[in-house]
Design an enzyme around this catalytic site. Structure first.
Site, mmCIF file in Angstrom:
data_model
loop_
_atom_site.group_PDB
_atom_site.id
_atom_site.type_symbol
_atom_site.label_atom_id
_atom_site.label_comp_id
_atom_site.label_asym_id
_atom_site.label_seq_id
_atom_site.Cartn_x
_atom_site.Cartn_y
_atom_site.Cartn_z
ATOM 1 N N HIS A 159 -24.222 -4.974 -31.219
ATOM 2 C CA HIS A 159 -23.863 -6.391 -31.305
ATOM 3 C C HIS A 159 -22.836 -6.580 -32.406
ATOM 4 O O HIS A 159 -22.950 -5.969 -33.457
ATOM 5 C CB HIS A 159 -25.117 -7.195 -31.641
ATOM 6 C CG HIS A 159 -24.819 -8.659 -31.841
ATOM 7 N ND1 HIS A 159 -24.538 -9.490 -30.781
ATOM 8 C CD2 HIS A 159 -24.720 -9.408 -32.968
ATOM 9 C CE1 HIS A 159 -24.304 -10.711 -31.254
ATOM 10 N NE2 HIS A 159 -24.411 -10.687 -32.568
ATOM 11 N N GLY B 86 0.815 -1.213 0.000
ATOM 12 C CA GLY B 86 0.000 0.000 0.000
ATOM 13 C C GLY B 86 0.846 1.259 0.000
ATOM 14 O O GLY B 86 2.088 1.198 -0.090
#
Ligand code: FAD
Length: 463
Positions: free
Chosen positions: A442, A269
């Site tokens: 699509h 971190g």
């Protein structure tokens, strides 16, 4: 005598430079102090951009080596040149950081080079690399000093074999064996890079899961896919020490044999970078983790002094910092601003990618929120089939009563791009039905989102 400004920003990262550019665009006389030669902060110099450049190079290599046959394509003598990979990465960083300097010029932001320290709410001392100090005055000061990697007791960093992400972005050779301490985003991304290029990568993680804080169900599925790629996870593992020995490094863990390796990446971190700024003397309140406390207008406890980005609480992400930079400029120029902390996406750029926004299913359960869930697997999506990237799924979470979208968690191809649709939907307070009734082209990966939305209240068509 240095000029006086409406806004002086300390730090030229994605929080600071965006605040400065936006403020100048809105008519404020603005300056930005940055101590590094290159603008762009952690993100451009040693973070988002170089890591993604390495991820792309390593993915192209890995796919060419292992994935081409699926497409009916053959390649001979597939290899890589690590020096060329680094050169490409450095060129991208150079181009982008120069781009920020150009944007400063274009928008009339004055760049000041040096290390800044607050003397008063409207006074900042800037020390140059040569030790010369200049005092600048401004009606408002914004602190955007970012963050630095966290350290871990017992881990003796030598800045080479045992180091942080900054070193892992520039290893001069592929480590035979790489130990990554911490299975969070940065560790996973850089571990993936070196694994694809040939390292044996072992993750040591204190928690009992990878990517703590992200949706646990999605992360379990991601972990299985990462393991299939050869990454090894030792969870619930407490690292006691890491040190360089003659030929490499030794990592000691509690209750298990020590590990020998060539390099150690400490990725536990980051912490706010707020020391040396004169905050305490001025009375700028910070929390127990050194993060500057701010209100909804990004104002600190001292009138005229603001803060944003990694040095304040919230997710340590470039786009969070930039959103706050925009908001602060708008607040100073127009008197109002807003950042929607409920709709900040987070992305892990592994293969497949993992993208998340809003609340996780774990959080909804903890908070006792009644919700509906809709899922759709990429194995049933035509475009994913064509891409031969069918691992993963879309998971949408919506409020049971209102159907408003509460969160989305995507594991799959281009998840990081797909999550943008949900971010916009959530900004508009959309329901799952809104998504389901929107026409999606699509064949696209985005159809998986529409199908998951259909699954929230009924059934998808294609699964
Ligand atoms: P920073 O980018 O840290 O900038 C702060 C700047 O302030 C620095 O340039 C510093 O030199 C300067 N400074 C500090 N103190 C002073 C001073 N006293 N005087 C003058 N200048 C000063 N985030 C994402 O959103 N996506 C990603 O894919 C991503 N990948 C990452 C990968 C890695 C390896 C790392 C390390 C981080 C990554 N991040 C990513 C996080 C991201 O880089 C940070 O969240 C972001 O840079 C924070 O922006 P900031 O402007 O708050 O601070």
């Amino acid at each position: 005598m240095p000029e006086s400004f409406d806004l002086l920003v300390i730090g030229g990262g994605p929080g600071g430079y965006v605040a400065a550019i936006r403020a100048a665009q809105l008519g404020l006389r603005t300056a930005c102090v940055e101590e590094a030669e290159l603008l762009g902060g952690t993100c451009l110099r040693v973070g988002c951009i170089p890591s993604k450049a390495l991820l792309e190079s390593s993915e192209v290599y890995h796919r060419t080596l292992h994935g081409l046959q699926t497409f009916g394509v053959h390649a001979r003598e597939v290899g890589f040149d690590l020096a060329a990979i680094h050169k490409r990465k450095n060129a991208i960083v150079r181009q982008l950081t120069r781009g920020i300097a150009g944007l400063f010029q274009k928008n009339g932001v004055q760049r000041v080079r040096g290390t800044a320290r607050l003397l008063a709410p409207d006074q900042v001392a800037v020390r140059s690399a040569e030790g010369e100090e200049t005092i600048w005055t401004a009606r408002h000061v914004a602190i955007a000093t970012g963050s630095v990697p966290a350290t871990l007791p017992g881990v003796e960093m030598d800045g080479d074999r045992i180091g942080t992400s900054t070193q892992a972005l520039a290893y001069p050779e592929v480590p035979g064996r790489l130990v990554v301490i911490g299975a969070g985003v940065i560790g996973l991304e850089l571990g993936t890079v070196w694994s694809r290029l040939g390292s044996k990568v072992v993750f040591l993680e204190y928690a009992d899961r990878i990517l703590p804080g992200m949706d646990s169900e999605i992360c379990r599925k991601a972990r299985r896919l990462y393991e299939r790629q050869g990454l090894e996870f030792r969870l619930g593992t407490r690292v006691e020490s890491a040190r360089v020995v003659e030929e490499g490094c030794v990592v000691e863990v509690q209750g298990a044999p020590a590990l020998a390796c060539d390099r150690v990446l400490l990725a536990t971190g980051r912490r706010a970078r707020t020391e040396g700024l004169g905050l305490e003397e001025l009375g700028v309140r910070t929390d127990e983790r050194g993060r500057i406390q701010v209100d909804q207008n990004l104002a600190t406890s001292v009138p005229g002094v603001f803060a944003l980005g990694d040095c304040t609480p919230g997710p340590m992400l470039a786009h969070k910092a930039s959103e706050e930079g925009m908001a602060l400029a708008e607040f100073l120029a127009r008197g109002h601003c807003h950042v929607n902390y409920e709709a900040i996406p987070g992305i892990v750029y592994t293969d497949p990618e993992l993208a998340s926004i809003g609340r996780t299913e774990d959080e909804l359960k903890e908070q006792g929120v009644a919700y509906r869930k809709g899922e759709f697997p990429f194995s049933a999506n035509g475009r994913a089939k064509a891409l031969s990237s069918t691992d993963g799924l879309v998971k949408l979470l919506a409020d049971e009563e209102t159907d408003r979208l509460l969160g989305a968690h995507i594991l799959g191809p281009r998840a990081g791009d797909l999550i943008a649709e949900v971010a916009v939907a959530m900004e508009f307070g959309a329901t799952s039905e809104d998504l389901a009734r929107s026409c999606h082209a699509h064949p696209t990966l985005s159809e998986a989102l529409k199908e998951a939305a259909l699954a929230v209240t009924g059934s998808p068509i294609h699964f």
